[in-house]
Structures are given as C-alpha cells and as structure tokens.
Design an enzyme around this catalytic site. Sequence first.
Site, PDB file in Angstrom:
ATOM      1  N   ASP A 559      -2.800   6.389  -8.367  1.00 44.62           N
ATOM      2  CA  ASP A 559      -3.695   5.696  -9.300  1.00 44.62           C
ATOM      3  C   ASP A 559      -3.783   6.494 -10.595  1.00 44.62           C
ATOM      4  O   ASP A 559      -2.822   7.176 -11.000  1.00 44.62           O
ATOM      5  CB  ASP A 559      -5.066   5.474  -8.632  1.00 44.62           C
ATOM      6  CG  ASP A 559      -5.792   4.262  -9.173  1.00 44.62           C
ATOM      7  OD1 ASP A 559      -6.528   4.409 -10.164  1.00 44.62           O
ATOM      8  OD2 ASP A 559      -5.604   3.150  -8.622  1.00 44.62           O
ATOM      9  N   LYS A 634       0.189  -0.856 -10.917  1.00 44.65           N
ATOM     10  CA  LYS A 634      -1.174  -1.393 -11.091  1.00 44.65           C
ATOM     11  C   LYS A 634      -1.515  -1.291 -12.571  1.00 44.65           C
ATOM     12  O   LYS A 634      -1.437  -0.211 -13.153  1.00 44.65           O
ATOM     13  CB  LYS A 634      -2.149  -0.566 -10.248  1.00 44.65           C
ATOM     14  CG  LYS A 634      -3.625  -0.863 -10.488  1.00 44.65           C
ATOM     15  CD  LYS A 634      -4.488  -0.096  -9.472  1.00 44.65           C
ATOM     16  CE  LYS A 634      -5.961  -0.123  -9.812  1.00 44.65           C
ATOM     17  NZ  LYS A 634      -6.744   0.633  -8.818  1.00 44.65           N
ATOM     18  N   ASP A 636      -4.439  -1.617 -15.042  1.00 48.38           N
ATOM     19  CA  ASP A 636      -5.891  -1.693 -15.200  1.00 48.38           C
ATOM     20  C   ASP A 636      -6.200  -2.260 -16.595  1.00 48.38           C
ATOM     21  O   ASP A 636      -5.288  -2.450 -17.411  1.00 48.38           O
ATOM     22  CB  ASP A 636      -6.442  -0.254 -15.053  1.00 48.38           C
ATOM     23  CG  ASP A 636      -7.906  -0.230 -14.627  1.00 48.38           C
ATOM     24  OD1 ASP A 636      -8.571  -1.269 -14.745  1.00 48.38           O
ATOM     25  OD2 ASP A 636      -8.363   0.839 -14.168  1.00 48.38           O
ATOM     26  N   GLY A 676     -11.388 -13.006 -12.104  1.00 46.74           N
ATOM     27  CA  GLY A 676     -12.318 -13.242 -11.008  1.00 46.74           C
ATOM     28  C   GLY A 676     -13.156 -14.486 -11.143  1.00 46.74           C
ATOM     29  O   GLY A 676     -14.204 -14.578 -10.516  1.00 46.74           O
ATOM     30  N   ARG A 694      -7.125  -8.199  -9.285  1.00 47.42           N
ATOM     31  CA  ARG A 694      -8.449  -7.852  -8.801  1.00 47.42           C
ATOM     32  C   ARG A 694      -9.418  -8.968  -9.135  1.00 47.42           C
ATOM     33  O   ARG A 694      -9.386  -9.517 -10.231  1.00 47.42           O
ATOM     34  CB  ARG A 694      -8.885  -6.535  -9.435  1.00 47.42           C
ATOM     35  CG  ARG A 694      -8.266  -5.309  -8.771  1.00 47.42           C
ATOM     36  CD  ARG A 694      -9.104  -4.848  -7.589  1.00 47.42           C
ATOM     37  NE  ARG A 694     -10.385  -4.375  -8.110  1.00 47.42           N
ATOM     38  CZ  ARG A 694     -10.569  -3.161  -8.628  1.00 47.42           C
ATOM     39  NH1 ARG A 694      -9.579  -2.272  -8.646  1.00 47.42           N
ATOM     40  NH2 ARG A 694     -11.743  -2.798  -9.090  1.00 47.42           N
ATOM     41  N   ASP A 698     -15.013  -2.321  -8.915  1.00 48.15           N
ATOM     42  CA  ASP A 698     -14.545  -1.341  -7.927  1.00 48.15           C
ATOM     43  C   ASP A 698     -15.405  -1.399  -6.665  1.00 48.15           C
ATOM     44  O   ASP A 698     -16.625  -1.320  -6.724  1.00 48.15           O
ATOM     45  CB  ASP A 698     -14.632   0.073  -8.519  1.00 48.15           C
ATOM     46  CG  ASP A 698     -13.666   0.248  -9.674  1.00 48.15           C
ATOM     47  OD1 ASP A 698     -12.983  -0.744 -10.036  1.00 48.15           O
ATOM     48  OD2 ASP A 698     -13.604   1.363 -10.224  1.00 48.15           O
TER      49      ASP A 698
HETATM   50  C1  GLA Z   1     -10.842   1.363 -12.638  1.00 49.56           C
HETATM   51  C2  GLA Z   1     -10.203   0.614 -11.494  1.00 49.56           C
HETATM   52  C3  GLA Z   1     -10.152   1.450 -10.255  1.00 49.56           C
HETATM   53  C4  GLA Z   1      -9.413   2.729 -10.556  1.00 49.56           C
HETATM   54  C5  GLA Z   1     -10.052   3.442 -11.740  1.00 49.56           C
HETATM   55  C6  GLA Z   1      -9.240   4.629 -12.200  1.00 49.56           C
HETATM   56  O1  GLA Z   1     -12.186   1.582 -12.384  1.00 49.56           O
HETATM   57  O2  GLA Z   1     -10.893  -0.563 -11.244  1.00 49.56           O
HETATM   58  O3  GLA Z   1      -9.521   0.766  -9.203  1.00 49.56           O
HETATM   59  O4  GLA Z   1      -8.075   2.428 -10.820  1.00 49.56           O
HETATM   60  O5  GLA Z   1     -10.178   2.570 -12.844  1.00 49.56           O
HETATM   61  O6  GLA Z   1      -9.751   5.201 -13.341  1.00 49.56           O
END
Ligand code: GLA
Length: 879
Positions: A559, A634, A636, A676, A694, A698
């Site tokens: 990540d 991923k 973000d 979402g 997503r 989180d």
């Molecule tokens: C966001 C994402 C998390 C993670 C963090 C990393 O909050 O939603 O899943 O990847 O960033 O900083």
Amino acid sequence: MSTENMAGRLCLLLVCTVMQTSLGAVRLPSIFSDHMVLQTNSEYGARSFIFGFANPGEKVTVDAPRGPYYNLANSNGRWSIMLDPVGASMKTYNITVSGEEGQPIVIKDVMYGNVLLCSGQSNMVFTVGGMLNATAEIAAAHHPNIRLFKVALTESPTPKWDVNGTWQLCSPQTVASFSAVCYMTARFTMDMHWHDQPIGLIDSSWGGTPIQAWMTPEALKQCPQASKEGSIDVYNDVTGPGDPSVLWNAMINPLVGYSIRAALWYQGEANARDAVPQSTKSYTCYLTHLIQSWRDLWGIGDFAFLYVQLAPYGNGDTVSYVRQAELNVLSHAGGDVDTTGMAVIIDLGEADHRVHPRNKTEVGRRMALQLLHVALGLQQPEVNFSGPSLVKATAMSQNMVSVEMLFGDGMFWNGSHGCEQCCNGASPVQVSPDEVFAPNSTWYNTTATIKGSTLQVVVKGMAETLMPKSIRLDWASFPECVLFNEHWLPASPFIANISFKSVSPPLAVSPNLLETPPMGFNSWNYYHCNIDEQSVMRTADAFIANGMAKAGYKYINIDDCWMVERAPNGEIQPDPVRFPSGMKALADYVHSKGLKFGLYTAQAEFTCQGRPGAYNHETQDAATYCEWEIDYLKIDGCRGARHPNRSTSWQLFRKGFDDCYQKTGHFIVMSVESCGSMSDPCHWYTPQLANMWRTDGDVQATWASVMANLDKNNEMASIVSKGHYNDPDMLEVGDVGLTFTEQKSHFSMWSLVTAPLLAGNDIIHISKESLDILTAPEVLAVNQDPLAKQGIRVSPSNTTGGEVWARPLADGSMAVALLNRGDEPVTITVTWEELSLNPKTNVTIRDLWNRKDVGEAMTKFSMKVASHDVFLFKATPHT
Ligand code: GLA
C-alpha cells in the site's frame, strides 16, 4: 288565425306549462327532439335511453323501434327507458312518448347512428366557417344523415336538467357555424369507416373556460392539492365563465345518459396561461377525474374519450406543462384496451403563434384516427393512428441516452415552418441532470441521431460529475422541430426520467482475467508505512508455508509509502532504504513463488501519506508498472492537485494498462477509490474502467465499521459483473479490534458479497485461529463461486437484529447468511420466498463453517444466532 289556434298559442305561451304539469303530461329535455340521432347499439352492446319528466308515479310509454316500452316516473317525476338495440341505417323513425294524460309528444325524423359529444373551450368552439379550407368544406357539407346539436351557452351554480338547442341537418347553411373539430372528426370517420351511417354531433363548448368549470364538484374534490395550487380563483378574469362546475351543471349534466359513442375534448389553453411546473400534476388530476366522473355518471361503461393535445402557440414553455398532463392521462399507447386517445398536433401551429391554428382539417383527421382505434378497436396497420411514442429513455453512458420509441418506423425531423430552420436553434431533445421540474434545472442541448426506432442522444457540455436524469422533447410552447414517423404523424412532446443501463461493458482492450474477486494481502491495515521489502518477501514465503497460497491467496500488495520521489525524468522512485533492491526485483521474487505482486498510487498530486501521487504522470507510471510487471495497482484519491474529473486519471491508467497488455500480454488489475453511490455517475463509468472500486471509507476493526461498509456496498450490488467488483475494503481478520465471532462474521459477509479478500493482518506471525478463518474452504468457495454474483440483503434491514442475506451460486444452490447485528441472540428465519424458491421445494442445509449438512427444510429455515454472529449455509434445492 282561428280561435282554436289562438287558444293553442296562448296555452303554449302562458298557461300550458302549468296545466301540463298539473295534468301530468310528459315532457322531454330538448336533446330528445326532431332529427335527433340515437346511439346505435348493435355493434358494441351499449344501450340507448330516453328520459324525461312526468308526474311522480305516472306511467310513461315510448313507442320506438322494437317497442313499445313502459316505465313509471319516480317520486321526483323523473323517468328513463332503455331501448332495445337497433342497427345504424339511413332509415328514419318517429318516436312517440306519452303519459297517462295530456298530448303525446312525437319526435320526428329520428335516426340510429353514432353520437359524439364535443366539449372544451375556444378551439372546440372554433367554427367550420373559420378554418383554412372553409369554403370547400362548407360547399361539400350535404350530409343530411349528420345531425348537429349546438348547446346554447349557459352557466349555473346548481345542476340543470335541460339545455337549449335543436337538432339540425348538416348542410352548407348549418355547418358553417358548427364546431370545426367536432364536424371534421365526424366527416373523416364517415369517409374512412362509417360511410352513410348517421352521426349525431352534440357541441357543448365555451371559449376561454378552464377545465374546472366542466367538472363535477365530486371530481374536483379528488384534486384538492391541484385546487390549492391553483387555479380556480385565477380564472375570474377569463372570457368564459370560470367558476368550478358551472358549465358541468348547465351544459353537460342535462345530457348525461344520452348515449354516446365517444366524447371529444379540446381544452386546456385556459389552464396553460399561468402554467408552472405544478400545472402538469394539477391538469393530470383534473383531466383524469373529469373523464372518470363523466363515464361514471353516464353509466354506459368506459366510452372512448378522445382529446386534442394543445397546439403550438405562444412563447416560452407554459403550454408544455399542460401538454405533458395530456400525455400522462393517455395511459396506453397503442394497446388493445385503449379507452383514451390523443391527437398530437404539435406540427400544426401558425407562424404568428396564434392560439387558434386554422388547420382543423388535419386535427379532425387525426381525431378520426384516434376514434377508429379507441372507439372501434382498429389497430395498426389497418389504421395508423399514432406518431412515435416514448417507451423509455436509458442512459447508455454518462453523456449518451438511448430513447426507444413505439411506432417509430421511418422517423424523421421536420420543421413546421420550413425544414431549413429545423434544429438549428435550441435542440428539440434536451437533457437535464437535475430533478424533473426542479425550478432552476439546467437543460443541456444534444445531438439526436435517428437509428431505426431509437433516438441516440449525445449530451453536449454536461460536466462528467453530473448524471443525466431527465430528458425532454420539444419542450416549448411552440417547438420548431418535430419528430414524425413514416405515417407523417408527430411525436408528442414529453418530459421523462432517464433510467440507467447498469450492466457494465467489459474493459476496452484487456480481456477479463479476474473471473472471481482477487485474494491476497495488503500491507496497510497492519504495517501502515512500516512496510519494507523483507516484510513483503517474508509474507510471500508465509503464504506458501501456511497454506494460504494453496487456499487461493495470490496477491501480495504494498500500500502507501513505498515511494519517495520522482527522478528527473519523472520516473517514480521507491524508498531506497526500505526497498533497496527496487520494485522490479521484488516483483520477480514474489513471482518466483508463483504469486502476484501489487502496488499503490493516488490519482492526486500526493498520496494520503504525502508521497508523490500519479497526477499528470499516469501514462508514464502505467508504462513503469508494466515494465516492473506488477499485477495489481490500487489507485487512491487523496491530496493536492488533481484532474477536474475523477475519471481522467483512471482513463489514463486504463489506456496505459491496455497498451501494456497489447504489447506484452501482461494484465494488471486496476483497483480504484472510490465510487459508492448509485446517484453518482461514477457507478456507470467506473465498472468500465476498473476491476474493483471502493464503495466506502477505510474500514476499521470495529463491528460498527464493518457493518457500515457492508451496507454501503450492498447499495451498489447491481453494478457488479464478472471481473468488476464492489470493494467494501480490506479484511480486518487477525487485527486487534474484532472478537473472534465478529471476525468470522466479517469474513462470511465479505465472502457473500463478492468482495476482494485482501488480508490486512500480520501474515508472517498469523495465529492458527486467524488462519482457520482466512482459509475456511467452503466459505472461500462462496467468495470464489464462478457465477460471481454479489449477494444482497433479502430481508428488511434490521440494524439491531436479524437479517437474511443471500447469493446465488453457479451450481443452482444459494449461499445464505443469517446475520445477527444485535447484542442479544435471536432466532432468524429465512423463507423460501426470500430466496425466490417455491415454498414446496425441499432444500438441503449445509453449514459452511462446520462443513456438514444439518438437515432438510421446506418453506423456511430458522436458526438461533448469537450476537454479532452469522450462520452461513448453503441451500441446495431439490427439484
Ligand atoms: C486511504 C485509503 C486506504 C489506504 C490509505 C493509505 O485512506 O483509503 O485504504 O490506502 O489511504 O494512505
């Protein structure tokens, strides 16, 4: 003059009414008079009536074809007699009506044929003498078998029992002052179908009058909101009487019961003059209840009710609201059981925008087509009665709407004032992202291309963050450009909601290599920024050693925080301290274990931890990741500058990964944050671009957070397809926070909803307990079921108690979760109805955690479930 005659006249003028009443002589309303046409009833079963007045209890005799007929007057002195069926013909009859005393009344020259009641305001009043080709129509009007009855203008606060009027034979002399729409409808119906069958036309209309004046008080009561919003008091200034029910009382009520074949209605201008969006609702209510109450009171069934939609006139869009109401009331468009019909004349306006366009010939022709369809049941192609008619509007993408039309063969655009002007101004089709009728709606112009019987509408200039919600055609008092079909009949203007096509097309180029949701590991939940290459390699080793790889876990994903800067050439650089070997080497190591390797980025300038993001480097980064052979990215959202449209970055990565696949055959899973909501256009385009997205913030290692993410994810279930999954976020199994029961429930539910299963715990030191959860074979089999259909809640939501969730599986069985969200144990029941199974089906119940059959059930199955626990089972029906 003889004495006898003198006496007769005197009697007539002064005394006889009184005398006749006292003597009990029968009397008839003036509609029953010489030359009348009685509704023939041989074709469709409705019957004709004659009614009138006499002394209470007096016996009345009607000597008419197939009679004589008798009845007694009731206590109010009213009587009514139903006549036997008589076919339409050119034959004429005399009908004699007599009471017990006094002179019989002889009605002469009576014919049997079809009777039309015409009503409304000035466009119905508008005479044959005023229409465009008046001279020819008048000269040709030698139709003694068409009889005209014009109801004299009168209003009343209370119901009346008679009108003023006489039946006249249709001739050049009588037709000129008669209603053009009423006459032309009859004339065309005669030419097309009725030929020499007699026609009776009753015109009861008054210029400038609002619909409320023609409604019964009871019908008006059905529209309380409409009356409040409006309009009754507003009409004090109209040219005709505007008070509620006054014309119903005086000009329609006396005719009730005189059998008719159809009612013709042309009205609405008085209600359109102050039209506002609410007018659509009001007029829809008014017209619906006017029709219903007239039918109820006539008592001859759902006679055909045909109306003319308002013509093009005036400026702005005020008339559009009433036109839409008229369209709303037309509940069917071409079915076998239509009882209402509407003539669309949106192409018949005149250049000076006058309220009374003069081409009543074509109005009459279109009304005749409606009459043939609705009253006589003729269908296409025997009678082509309808222009293109909206079936549905579906958004195929964020800026493309497909509009499906019934009767849309051979569609074309044409302008009422020369085609060269057509479509150059405002687009005839417009799309809005706002609520229908929102006061400040923004309407976007479009290009509308005709493809068969569909309009393909491309919206121009609408921001990508907006979703098309409403579409309208020819929304103007006087539209310039009209849509026709091959029969030269126009489409009604409309405003309609747009529905969404929710099936996502496959990714543009890369094949679908993600048949089931990805399983693996992500570093964030456990390591946060403390991830390094040693931990990654040891996690890969652990996957092999502890059996997770064998269970299906493949992806080792790093990540945030692996990157520190960009090189002068822009290339993204890993942290040299934590990842000294570089990412390509690390990918190679993971691949050497038969596993896959994933990385993280953000579409903004910075990641959430302030590391360099991909903004304006997407194409370069995609090429780098391709070169490093990463298998998963991923993306973000996060911090700093970013493209105005969220999807721009995703599109650039998509393109980069498609290029990668084309050049090297290497496939990279694309996971994005976030999408979402079904009211966000992202729900359409995201599944086209990404493999997973997503659906919420989180996840935390708390029961409330796990449940919240589950619920949000559930709202998006319909957009999932093989290879494209909703992502309620990574797993918290094995992390500190959730109880063992809660971890199992979390894992059960993630499996049920096709969620990616990315372990977020310390895999290197994983406990036996956590491992047992993450590798439960029959639970994993649900998640990885090849049907890849997201499970959903099938019971009502119950945030403090039991819920039932279910997911169909490829072998015809179902995975079912009985989820107890509450703090106490509860017995949760699933019914076969909730599973869309026949209640008589015998179903085997298999406990998926304990891997054993627990019995058979029929109709329903119940289980006591502990707090925050899930009973997850497979239901296999036996057919
Ligand atoms: C966001 C994402 C998390 C993670 C963090 C990393 O909050 O939603 O899943 O990847 O960033 O900083």
